[in-house]
Design an enzyme around this catalytic site. Structure first.
Site, PDB file in Angstrom:
ATOM      1  N   GLU A  24       0.842  -1.210   0.000  1.00  0.00           N
ATOM      2  CA  GLU A  24       0.000   0.000   0.000  1.00  0.00           C
ATOM      3  C   GLU A  24       0.866   1.244   0.000  1.00  0.00           C
ATOM      4  O   GLU A  24       1.845   1.331   0.752  1.00  0.00           O
ATOM      5  CB  GLU A  24      -0.908  -0.023   1.234  1.00  0.00           C
ATOM      6  N   HIS A  25       0.495   2.200  -0.852  1.00  0.00           N
ATOM      7  CA  HIS A  25       1.249   3.446  -1.036  1.00  0.00           C
ATOM      8  C   HIS A  25       2.662   3.165  -1.561  1.00  0.00           C
ATOM      9  O   HIS A  25       3.575   3.966  -1.347  1.00  0.00           O
ATOM     10  CB  HIS A  25       1.303   4.264   0.266  1.00  0.00           C
ATOM     11  N   THR A  26       2.835   2.033  -2.193  1.00  0.00           N
ATOM     12  CA  THR A  26       4.125   1.723  -2.819  1.00  0.00           C
ATOM     13  C   THR A  26       4.098   2.001  -4.316  1.00  0.00           C
ATOM     14  O   THR A  26       5.156   2.138  -4.927  1.00  0.00           O
ATOM     15  CB  THR A  26       4.506   0.243  -2.604  1.00  0.00           C
ATOM     16  N   ASP A  27       2.895   2.100  -4.911  1.00  0.00           N
ATOM     17  CA  ASP A  27       2.860   2.190  -6.388  1.00  0.00           C
ATOM     18  C   ASP A  27       3.469   3.491  -6.896  1.00  0.00           C
ATOM     19  O   ASP A  27       4.276   3.491  -7.816  1.00  0.00           O
ATOM     20  CB  ASP A  27       1.459   1.922  -6.964  1.00  0.00           C
ATOM     21  N   GLY A  64     -12.393   2.248  -1.228  1.00  0.00           N
ATOM     22  CA  GLY A  64     -11.041   1.695  -1.275  1.00  0.00           C
ATOM     23  C   GLY A  64     -10.945   0.506  -2.212  1.00  0.00           C
ATOM     24  O   GLY A  64      -9.914  -0.155  -2.279  1.00  0.00           O
ATOM     25  N   SER A 117     -11.552   0.902  -5.444  1.00  0.00           N
ATOM     26  CA  SER A 117     -11.231   1.542  -6.720  1.00  0.00           C
ATOM     27  C   SER A 117     -12.391   1.626  -7.709  1.00  0.00           C
ATOM     28  O   SER A 117     -12.275   1.215  -8.870  1.00  0.00           O
ATOM     29  CB  SER A 117     -10.024   0.875  -7.374  1.00  0.00           C
ATOM     30  N   SER A 150     -13.117   4.388  -8.778  1.00  0.00           N
ATOM     31  CA  SER A 150     -12.680   5.467  -9.671  1.00  0.00           C
ATOM     32  C   SER A 150     -11.957   4.917 -10.896  1.00  0.00           C
ATOM     33  O   SER A 150     -12.263   5.304 -12.026  1.00  0.00           O
ATOM     34  CB  SER A 150     -11.790   6.461  -8.916  1.00  0.00           C
ATOM     35  N   GLU A 169      -6.538  11.038 -14.184  1.00  0.00           N
ATOM     36  CA  GLU A 169      -6.651  11.286 -12.742  1.00  0.00           C
ATOM     37  C   GLU A 169      -5.643  12.358 -12.300  1.00  0.00           C
ATOM     38  O   GLU A 169      -5.967  13.237 -11.510  1.00  0.00           O
ATOM     39  CB  GLU A 169      -6.469   9.971 -11.982  1.00  0.00           C
ATOM     40  N   ASP A 192      -4.246   0.984  -9.674  1.00  0.00           N
ATOM     41  CA  ASP A 192      -5.680   0.758  -9.833  1.00  0.00           C
ATOM     42  C   ASP A 192      -6.067   0.571 -11.297  1.00  0.00           C
ATOM     43  O   ASP A 192      -6.831  -0.336 -11.651  1.00  0.00           O
ATOM     44  CB  ASP A 192      -6.473   1.938  -9.252  1.00  0.00           C
TER      45      ASP A 192
HETATM   46  P1  ADP Z   1     -12.537   4.566  -4.671  1.00  0.00           P
HETATM   47  O1  ADP Z   1     -11.798   4.571  -5.966  1.00  0.00           O
HETATM   48  O2  ADP Z   1     -11.794   3.915  -3.573  1.00  0.00           O
HETATM   49  O3  ADP Z   1     -13.911   3.992  -4.794  1.00  0.00           O
HETATM   50  P2  ADP Z   1     -12.306   7.408  -5.028  1.00  0.00           P
HETATM   51  O4  ADP Z   1     -12.541   8.563  -4.114  1.00  0.00           O
HETATM   52  O5  ADP Z   1     -10.973   7.260  -5.644  1.00  0.00           O
HETATM   53  O6  ADP Z   1     -12.703   6.092  -4.223  1.00  0.00           O
HETATM   54  O7  ADP Z   1     -13.348   7.464  -6.209  1.00  0.00           O
HETATM   55  C1  ADP Z   1     -14.725   7.588  -5.939  1.00  0.00           C
HETATM   56  C2  ADP Z   1     -15.347   8.576  -6.887  1.00  0.00           C
HETATM   57  O8  ADP Z   1     -15.489   7.979  -8.204  1.00  0.00           O
HETATM   58  C3  ADP Z   1     -16.756   8.972  -6.504  1.00  0.00           C
HETATM   59  O9  ADP Z   1     -16.734  10.034  -5.591  1.00  0.00           O
HETATM   60  C4  ADP Z   1     -17.358   9.374  -7.833  1.00  0.00           C
HETATM   61  O10 ADP Z   1     -16.977  10.689  -8.176  1.00  0.00           O
HETATM   62  C5  ADP Z   1     -16.678   8.433  -8.812  1.00  0.00           C
HETATM   63  N1  ADP Z   1     -17.530   7.256  -9.092  1.00  0.00           N
HETATM   64  C6  ADP Z   1     -17.272   5.974  -8.782  1.00  0.00           C
HETATM   65  N2  ADP Z   1     -18.261   5.155  -9.224  1.00  0.00           N
HETATM   66  C7  ADP Z   1     -19.175   5.942  -9.840  1.00  0.00           C
HETATM   67  C8  ADP Z   1     -20.433   5.708 -10.521  1.00  0.00           C
HETATM   68  N3  ADP Z   1     -20.951   4.485 -10.629  1.00  0.00           N
HETATM   69  N4  ADP Z   1     -21.065   6.778 -11.032  1.00  0.00           N
HETATM   70  C9  ADP Z   1     -20.542   8.009 -10.939  1.00  0.00           C
HETATM   71  N5  ADP Z   1     -19.391   8.284 -10.324  1.00  0.00           N
HETATM   72  C10 ADP Z   1     -18.704   7.280  -9.767  1.00  0.00           C
HETATM   73 MG    MG Z   2      -9.955   5.584  -6.356  1.00  0.00          MG
END
Ligand code: ADP
Ligand code: MG
Length: 388
Positions: free
Chosen positions: A29-32, A120, A122, A124, A154, A166
């Site tokens: 974690e936090h190594t990438d 957590g 991913s 995103s 990103e 990710d």
């Molecule tokens: P994680 O990647 O751990 O889930 P992040 O904070 O990196 O958390 O990313 C979450 C963000 O990604 C959300 O706040 C939103 O903006 C976006 N997101 C994720 N899934 C969706 C979705 N199904 N529809 C719209 N936005 C999404």
């Molecule tokens: Mg994320």
């Protein structure tokens, strides 16, 4: 998904669906972003983007989860400003595609996801990669190029200086195994996990506001720690190039905070190698201990855990059959990953839920972690229906 698509966009003629999975990071974690090693698993939890060409000159996108429709003219995309909401991910990806020479064509997009947001796991990267594939509409792109393009989205538009893990695992993930990824050479190998161990993710259901700014702080702290260490080891390009012995030698000359950050990254890289080695020997006890060591290092040296994650880990460790547990993902909320033996207490889940509820008044969601394949087009529409 077809029904919903028709309801929103009128027609589903020519529809194509692309899937990109979330992930759980087992260790590393936090190594990438320090160009080290990570051991993620692509999950069955995934984001699906359905798309058809649009007859106007616009990009339309609807997120079921957000219940929001947004649209932009294609010509405006390179000039859009960040909105600090979910659309930053697809827009960031569209901008990077254009920059890389892939024309973004007018299209209708529908986003459906089973990856819990901000957990957590991913969501995103799953959103970025599935949107990129949908916008490419089957045009060919190298898989590493795609991962790096989504990472740039990103960095450049969302504003998070994330590592490659990710996006990489969402694309290169494999059914039946974790992948050990070298974040400098961008190469990986499959790591088969002992069949006698199960992994579950427990979502703390919180994400503290500090998460994004603390992430950026840690990236900077590691760069500054390297500036100090390079005075001792001029040929070291990143923290992975500094051995633990070398670090111990140089540590007294570092400010305490920077020394602790560097110590986490250096010891975490070693834990990844030891975890992979223990997995090959089916040494569940050693694997579990490494998970706990990783958590303590993130908790005390890297300081990215929080009361909720510490509670989940500490509670899991009191339950019979739990080999180990740690926070997973960037921290300050999100999920803990727990490694269980087959004879784990059958009431593991209910005990975790009850304890967490009593302490924090929230019901944590528990997800089994089943390794699944990386991103691609989905042709079997039943899969999507089953996804919710
Ligand atoms: P994680 O990647 O751990 O889930 P992040 O904070 O990196 O958390 O990313 C979450 C963000 O990604 C959300 O706040 C939103 O903006 C976006 N997101 C994720 N899934 C969706 C979705 N199904 N529809 C719209 N936005 C999404
Ligand atoms: Mg994320």
């Amino acid at each position: 998904m077809l029904d919903v698509f028709r309801r929103i966009y009128g027609s589903a003629d020519g529809i194509r669906v692309f899937r990109a999975p979330g992930r759980v990071n087992l260790i590393g974690e936090h190594t990438d972003y320090n160009l080290g090693f990570v051991l993620p698993v692509a999950l069955q939890l995934a984001t699906y983007v359905a798309t058809t060409p649009s007859s106007d000159a616009r990009l339309h996108i609807y997120s079921e989860h957000k219940q929001q429709m947004r649209e932009w003219t294609i010509a405006a995309i390179p000039f859009l400003e960040r909105e600090h909401d979910w659309t930053d991910y697809p827009v960031g990806v569209a901008r990077e595609l254009i920059r890389a020479g892939f024309a973004v064509k007018p299209a209708n997009l529908l986003v459906r996801s089973t990856v819990p947001e901000g957990s957590g796991l991913s969501s995103s990267a799953a959103l970025e990669v599935s949107c990129a594939l949908a916008l490419l509409q089957g045009r060919r792109i190298g898989r590493l190029e795609l991962a790096q393009l989504c990472q740039r989205a990103e960095h450049n538009f969302v504003g998070i200086p994330c590592g490659i893990m990710d996006q990489y695992v969402s694309i290169f993930g494999q059914a039946h195994s974790a992948i050990e990824l070298d974040c400098r050479s961008f190469t990986h190998r499959p790591v088969y996990l002992p069949e006698s161990a199960a992994f579950v993710a427990v979502n703390s259901m919180v994400k503290h506001a500090l998460a994004a700014s603390a992430y950026k702080d840690r990236v900077k702290e590691c760069i500054t720690a390297m500036d100090h260490l390079r005075q001792h080891y001029p040929s070291a390009a990143s923290l992975r190039d500094v051995s633990l012995e070398e670090f111990i030698e140089a540590a007294p000359s570092l400010p305490d905070l920077l020394a602790r950050r560097a110590r986490h990254v250096i010891t975490e890289n070693r834990r990844v190698a030891r975890f992979v080695e223990a997995a090959s020997r089916v040494d569940l006890q050693e694997m579990g201990m490494l998970l706990v060591d990783s958590h303590r290092s993130l908790q005390h040296d890297y300081e990215v855990s929080c009361a909720e994650l510490d509670f989940l880990v500490d509670t899991a460790l009191t339950i019979d059959g739990v080999c180990g547990a740690r926070m997973t993902g960037g921290g300050f909320g999100g999920s803990a990953v727990v490694m269980l033996q087959p004879n784990a207490a059958p009431d593991f889940e209910s005990r975790m839920i009850a304890a967490y509820r009593e302490r924090f008044g929230l019901t944590p969601q528990v997800y089994p972690c089943r390794p699944s394949s990386g991103a691609g087009e989905v042709t079997n529409f039943e899969t999507i229906a089953a996804a919710g």
